[in-house]
Write an enzyme that holds these catalytic residues in place. Sequence first.
Site, PDB file in Angstrom:
ATOM      1  N   HIS A  14      -8.834 -10.621   1.019  1.00 46.70           N
ATOM      2  CA  HIS A  14      -8.804  -9.416   1.449  1.00 46.70           C
ATOM      3  C   HIS A  14      -7.481  -9.081   2.083  1.00 46.70           C
ATOM      4  CE1 HIS A  14     -10.563  -5.325   3.561  1.00 46.70           C
ATOM      5  NE2 HIS A  14      -9.352  -5.317   3.076  1.00 46.70           N
ATOM      6  N   HIS A 194     -14.194  -1.256  -0.459  1.00 49.70           N
ATOM      7  CA  HIS A 194     -14.112  -1.264   1.041  1.00 49.70           C
ATOM      8  C   HIS A 194     -15.318  -0.250   1.431  1.00 49.70           C
ATOM      9  CE1 HIS A 194     -10.233  -2.582   0.827  1.00 49.70           C
ATOM     10  NE2 HIS A 194      -9.771  -2.482   2.138  1.00 49.70           N
ATOM     11  N   GLU A 197     -16.281   0.154   7.088  1.00 51.61           N
ATOM     12  CA  GLU A 197     -15.164  -0.086   7.695  1.00 51.61           C
ATOM     13  C   GLU A 197     -15.163   1.011   8.951  1.00 51.61           C
ATOM     14  OE1 GLU A 197     -11.187   0.284   5.984  1.00 51.61           O
ATOM     15  OE2 GLU A 197     -10.336  -0.557   7.677  1.00 51.61           O
TER      16      GLU A 197
HETATM   17  N1  HPA Z   1      -9.049   0.391   4.549  1.00 56.75           N
HETATM   18  C1  HPA Z   1      -9.137   1.251   3.521  1.00 56.75           C
HETATM   19  N2  HPA Z   1      -8.015   1.076   2.801  1.00 56.75           N
HETATM   20  C2  HPA Z   1      -6.718   0.338   2.983  1.00 56.75           C
HETATM   21  C3  HPA Z   1      -6.778  -0.551   4.051  1.00 56.75           C
HETATM   22  C4  HPA Z   1      -8.009  -0.399   4.812  1.00 56.75           C
HETATM   23  O1  HPA Z   1      -8.251  -1.276   5.673  1.00 56.75           O
HETATM   24  N3  HPA Z   1      -5.736  -1.133   4.204  1.00 56.75           N
HETATM   25  C5  HPA Z   1      -5.011  -0.488   3.167  1.00 56.75           C
HETATM   26  N4  HPA Z   1      -5.688   0.348   2.335  1.00 56.75           N
HETATM   27 ZN    ZN Z   2      -8.546  -3.504   3.359  1.00 54.03          ZN
END
Ligand code: HPA
Ligand code: ZN
Length: 335
Positions: A14, A194, A197
């Site tokens: 990642h 993603h 998060e």
């Molecule tokens: N999250 C979402 N988009 C992103 C991230 C992240 O941590 N880093 C770079 N683009």
């Molecule tokens: Zn990322």
Amino acid sequence: MENFIQQIPKAELHLHIEGSFEPELMFKIADRNKIKIKYKSVDELKAAYNFNNLQEFLDIYYAGANVLLTEQDFYDLTYSYFKKINEQNVIHTEIMFDPQTHTDRGVKFSTVINGIKNAQDKAKEELGITSKLIMSFLRHLDEQSAFNTLEQSLEYKDWITAVGLDSSEIGYPPSKFKKVFDEVRKQGYLVVAHAGEEGPPEYVWEAINILDVNRIDHGNRSLEDNNLVKILADNKIPLTVCPLSNVKLRNVDKIENHPIRTMLNQGLVATINSDDPAYFGGYMNENYSAVANALDLSKEDLYQLTLNSFNSTFLEENEKVELINKLDEFYKNNN
Ligand code: HPA
Ligand code: ZN
């Protein structure tokens, strides 16, 4: 322990190549391209790396990427990352890039990918580091833009292993991109996204059930839903976790409260990664050290996390075995 972390052969799963853009190189390339940066010095720029959430980071990250124009720029960016991870004994990496960040500014898709690919080839030849490429769609843009990007990628299909989804999460659920990911899979690409998060567990469910992902990037908020944890564990869906990123973007209040140990205890295939190392205070070893120290992880825990990474790569089975043999050889001699 620091020696163990330094020397253990690692894989990174990642990593946003635009997030490995170190301020020194940013100023050098800006100079070369005669572009003005709004900060006067490297120190002033670094002082701005103080984020309250994902969006505050993304605003600075996209601004930084604006100075990248030529194939040489993308080559320099990517090869600098390879040199750095080579010092940290990362032997395999799966690199994400955001084509729309560049094509929307008039930079050609071919310019971006040729620069990155040349650096990957050079890194294989000079440093012995293997790598894969993951093309990520920006989820704050619409699905049509993702379709256009997919179309542009097809010419380079042999160079791209997977397609992902990144950028601002909340308000942009995976389901918004169902149609384009149906086509992504039809074209033979693997899928990552993603999810969890900043966004809720529902987004992780959608990434699994609607996008049919092979891995989840981050996935932290999955822990709020026991049924989801069970699905992730039973199906061995890897999570590419980024400890320093989580603290920098305030998804975890302090490293001592990072959930990586809980993830392992719950049978999740968790891995350690750096995300955007130039912005978040460290590459792979710094991420390993941060959690090892704060959570008192053992060598066995770190071995397990590293084994998870190699098992979760998009390499062929025989290639995986070869790298895992290197890891096991190291662990046998250093435990
Ligand atoms: N999250 C979402 N988009 C992103 C991230 C992240 O941590 N880093 C770079 N683009
Ligand atoms: Zn990322």
